[in-house]
Motif scaffolding. Structure first.
Motif, short mmCIF file in Angstrom:
data_model
loop_
_atom_site.label_atom_id
_atom_site.label_comp_id
_atom_site.label_asym_id
_atom_site.label_seq_id
_atom_site.Cartn_x
_atom_site.Cartn_y
_atom_site.Cartn_z
N TYR A 150 0.71 -1.28 -0.04
CA TYR A 150 -0.15 0.03 0.04
C TYR A 150 0.86 1.24 -0.05
N HIS A 151 0.46 2.27 -0.64
CA HIS A 151 1.12 3.41 -0.90
C HIS A 151 0.12 4.61 -0.75
N GLN A 152 0.54 5.75 0.02
CA GLN A 152 -0.48 7.08 -0.15
C GLN A 152 -0.47 7.63 -1.47
N ASP A 153 -1.59 7.82 -2.14
CA ASP A 153 -1.70 8.28 -3.55
C ASP A 153 -2.47 9.66 -3.25
N VAL A 166 -7.46 0.43 -2.97
CA VAL A 166 -8.17 0.20 -2.01
C VAL A 166 -9.05 1.21 -1.28
N PHE A 167 -10.42 0.89 -0.89
CA PHE A 167 -11.21 1.89 -0.36
C PHE A 167 -11.97 1.16 0.81
N MET A 184 -7.02 14.15 -4.99
CA MET A 184 -7.70 13.14 -3.90
C MET A 184 -6.71 12.42 -3.08
N ARG A 185 -7.20 12.07 -1.99
CA ARG A 185 -6.38 11.21 -1.01
C ARG A 185 -6.84 9.76 -1.15
#
Length: 133
Positions: A77-80, A102-103, A85-86
């Motif tokens: 997982y990586h912050q985008d 992923v939400f 958008m976050r």
């Protein structure tokens, strides 16, 4: 394989755009969107097992959706923060191929919705038939 030239030799232009450049396929166009058979979803680039068919559900969002990654834990997982958008980007842990996002709005007990580009996946049926997304 880490060189872009090598990836361009093995992937179609669309697969390369999605997996190596963090692109997104158009919704409702993916080959694996309506796949219902038992089996495993593999990374298109390296073949790592990412998801299993029993984790797949129809989210009506236009991309294959899963409520959890496989027991192999090959998704990272990586912050985008792109496009204003976050979000949380998901990539293959082995080869860093972009998969999707992923939400935290999934309908199952996990509460997760892994929204994945078909172009980043291959599907292996229980009978070892391989379907490229």
């Amino acid at each position: 394989m880490t060189d872009n030239t090598d990836w361009k030799k093995t992937l179609t232009d669309d697969e390369y755009h999605v997996t190596r450049q963090a692109g997104t396929e158009r919704p409702f166009t993916g080959v694996l969107l309506n796949e219902k058979r038992p089996g495993e979803y593999l990374c298109k680039c390296c073949g790592a097992v990412l998801f299993t068919a029993d984790a797949k559900f129809d989210s009506h969002c236009g991309w294959p959706s899963f409520d959890r990654q496989s027991d192999d834990e090959n998704v990272e997982y990586h912050q985008d923060n792109s496009h204003g958008m976050r979000r949380t980007e998901i990539v293959c842990k082995s080869c860093k191929a972009h998969l999707g996002h992923v939400f935290p709005d999934g309908p199952t007990e996990t509460g997760q919705r892994y929204c994945v580009n078909s172009l980043s996946l291959s599907f292996k049926t229980e009978k070892d038939e391989l379907v490229r997304g």
